[in-house]
Design a protein around this motif. Structure first.
Motif, PDB file in Angstrom:
ATOM      1  N   VAL A  48       0.838  -1.202   0.000  1.00  5.24           N
ATOM      2  CA  VAL A  48       0.000   0.000   0.000  1.00  5.24           C
ATOM      3  C   VAL A  48       0.872   1.251   0.000  1.00  5.24           C
ATOM      4  CG1 VAL A  48      -1.743   1.317   1.243  1.00  5.24           C
ATOM      5  CG2 VAL A  48      -1.874  -1.187   1.190  1.00  5.24           C
ATOM      6  N   ALA A  49       1.754   1.365   0.987  1.00  4.85           N
ATOM      7  CA  ALA A  49       2.566   2.577   1.124  1.00  4.85           C
ATOM      8  C   ALA A  49       3.790   2.269   1.970  1.00  4.85           C
ATOM      9  CB  ALA A  49       1.761   3.706   1.762  1.00  4.85           C
ATOM     10  N   THR A  50       4.846   3.065   1.744  1.00  5.63           N
ATOM     11  CA  THR A  50       6.059   2.907   2.519  1.00  5.63           C
ATOM     12  C   THR A  50       6.662   4.264   2.810  1.00  5.63           C
ATOM     13  OG1 THR A  50       8.274   1.902   2.551  1.00  5.63           O
ATOM     14  CG2 THR A  50       7.439   2.598   0.421  1.00  5.63           C
ATOM     15  N   ASP A  62      -0.446   2.608  -6.926  1.00  2.75           N
ATOM     16  CA  ASP A  62      -1.217   3.528  -7.761  1.00  2.75           C
ATOM     17  C   ASP A  62      -2.672   3.681  -7.311  1.00  2.75           C
ATOM     18  OD1 ASP A  62       0.384   2.744 -10.972  1.00  2.75           O
ATOM     19  OD2 ASP A  62       0.993   4.007  -9.283  1.00  2.75           O
ATOM     20  N   SER A  63      -3.251   2.616  -6.827  1.00  7.70           N
ATOM     21  CA  SER A  63      -4.681   2.644  -6.510  1.00  7.70           C
ATOM     22  C   SER A  63      -5.032   3.531  -5.322  1.00  7.70           C
ATOM     23  CB  SER A  63      -5.197   1.226  -6.267  1.00  7.70           C
ATOM     24  OG  SER A  63      -4.570   0.659  -5.133  1.00  7.70           O
ATOM     25  N   VAL A  64      -4.041   3.923  -4.532  1.00  8.21           N
ATOM     26  CA  VAL A  64      -4.327   4.768  -3.367  1.00  8.21           C
ATOM     27  C   VAL A  64      -3.735   6.164  -3.499  1.00  8.21           C
ATOM     28  CG1 VAL A  64      -4.352   2.693  -1.926  1.00  8.21           C
ATOM     29  CG2 VAL A  64      -2.322   4.155  -1.945  1.00  8.21           C
ATOM     30  N   LEU A  65      -3.019   6.434  -4.591  1.00 10.39           N
ATOM     31  CA  LEU A  65      -2.426   7.749  -4.788  1.00 10.39           C
ATOM     32  C   LEU A  65      -3.484   8.839  -4.731  1.00 10.39           C
ATOM     33  CD1 LEU A  65       0.230   7.285  -7.635  1.00 10.39           C
ATOM     34  CD2 LEU A  65       0.627   8.211  -5.334  1.00 10.39           C
ATOM     35  N   GLY A  66      -3.189   9.874  -3.949  1.00  8.60           N
ATOM     36  CA  GLY A  66      -4.114  10.982  -3.814  1.00  8.60           C
ATOM     37  C   GLY A  66      -5.205  10.762  -2.779  1.00  8.60           C
ATOM     38  N   ARG A  67      -5.334   9.535  -2.284  1.00  7.70           N
ATOM     39  CA  ARG A  67      -6.355   9.234  -1.269  1.00  7.70           C
ATOM     40  C   ARG A  67      -5.740   8.864   0.082  1.00  7.70           C
ATOM     41  NH1 ARG A  67      -9.611   4.971  -1.790  1.00  7.70           N
ATOM     42  NH2 ARG A  67      -8.113   3.704  -2.962  1.00  7.70           N
ATOM     43  N   LEU A  79       3.481   5.167  13.483  1.00  8.08           N
ATOM     44  CA  LEU A  79       3.281   5.232  12.040  1.00  8.08           C
ATOM     45  C   LEU A  79       1.796   5.360  11.769  1.00  8.08           C
ATOM     46  CD1 LEU A  79       4.586   4.759   9.137  1.00  8.08           C
ATOM     47  CD2 LEU A  79       3.893   2.373   9.447  1.00  8.08           C
ATOM     48  N   TYR A  80       1.440   6.173  10.786  1.00  5.05           N
ATOM     49  CA  TYR A  80       0.036   6.390  10.451  1.00  5.05           C
ATOM     50  C   TYR A  80      -0.230   6.099   8.976  1.00  5.05           C
ATOM     51  CZ  TYR A  80      -0.131   8.952  14.864  1.00  5.05           C
ATOM     52  OH  TYR A  80      -0.048   9.304  16.187  1.00  5.05           O
ATOM     53  N   LEU A  81      -1.498   5.786   8.716  1.00  2.00           N
ATOM     54  CA  LEU A  81      -1.983   5.725   7.346  1.00  2.00           C
ATOM     55  C   LEU A  81      -3.336   6.420   7.327  1.00  2.00           C
ATOM     56  CD1 LEU A  81      -1.396   4.699   4.455  1.00  2.00           C
ATOM     57  CD2 LEU A  81      -2.860   2.726   4.990  1.00  2.00           C
ATOM     58  N   GLN A  82      -3.363   7.630   6.797  1.00  2.00           N
ATOM     59  CA  GLN A  82      -4.613   8.366   6.644  1.00  2.00           C
ATOM     60  C   GLN A  82      -5.260   7.918   5.348  1.00  2.00           C
ATOM     61  OE1 GLN A  82      -6.172  10.666   8.719  1.00  2.00           O
ATOM     62  NE2 GLN A  82      -7.857  10.505   7.250  1.00  2.00           N
ATOM     63  N   MET A  83      -6.476   7.429   5.447  1.00  2.00           N
ATOM     64  CA  MET A  83      -7.174   6.913   4.284  1.00  2.00           C
ATOM     65  C   MET A  83      -8.437   7.715   4.058  1.00  2.00           C
ATOM     66  SD  MET A  83      -6.701   2.794   4.930  1.00  2.00           S
ATOM     67  CE  MET A  83      -7.829   2.776   6.301  1.00  2.00           C
TER      68      MET A  83
END
Length: 126
Positions: A48-50, A62-67, A79-83
């Protein structure tokens, strides 16, 4: 001993937001590469992200870029992941991971991560 604990998952509607957290009270993340991965039911684990803890360099699928936004809090060692703008396709168990050694790099490969949390479920209804 590394013990990653994720939190923040839940059941939301499409378009809603969630913020996932990942912490380890016994160890500093300084110098390590951190990642978020997810695994939908019946599917393999997906990057997802690093982020590199020290440099802040990031990369996203790519599927989460911008979101989605990956970030870290030095003081909280978290560590956070804002979705944002969540979609039903984002439904999965989300895992945080940390590299097994200090590195200036980031990685999208799960094999480059030595330690994993148990995951937190994110369910997005349509």
């Amino acid at each position: 001993q590394v013990r990653l604990v994720e939190s923040g998952g839940g059941l939301v509607k499409a378009g809603d937001s969630l913020r996932l957290s990942c912490a380890d009270s016994g160890r500093s993340f300084s110098g390590y590469s951190m990642g978020w991965f997810r695994q939908a039911s019946g599917q393999g684990r997906e990057f997802v992200a690093t982020i590199n803890w020290n440099s802040g360099i990031t990369q996203y699928t790519d599927s989460v870029l911008g979101r989605f936004t990956i970030s870290r809090d030095f003081a909280e060692n978290t560590l956070y992941l804002q979705m944002n703008s969540l979609k039903p396709d984002d439904t999965a168990v989300y895992y945080c991971a940390v590299s097994g050694y200090k590195t200036p790099m980031i990685s999208v490969s799960p094999t480059d991560y030595a330690y994993w949390g148990r995951g937190t479920q994110v369910t997005v209804s349509s």
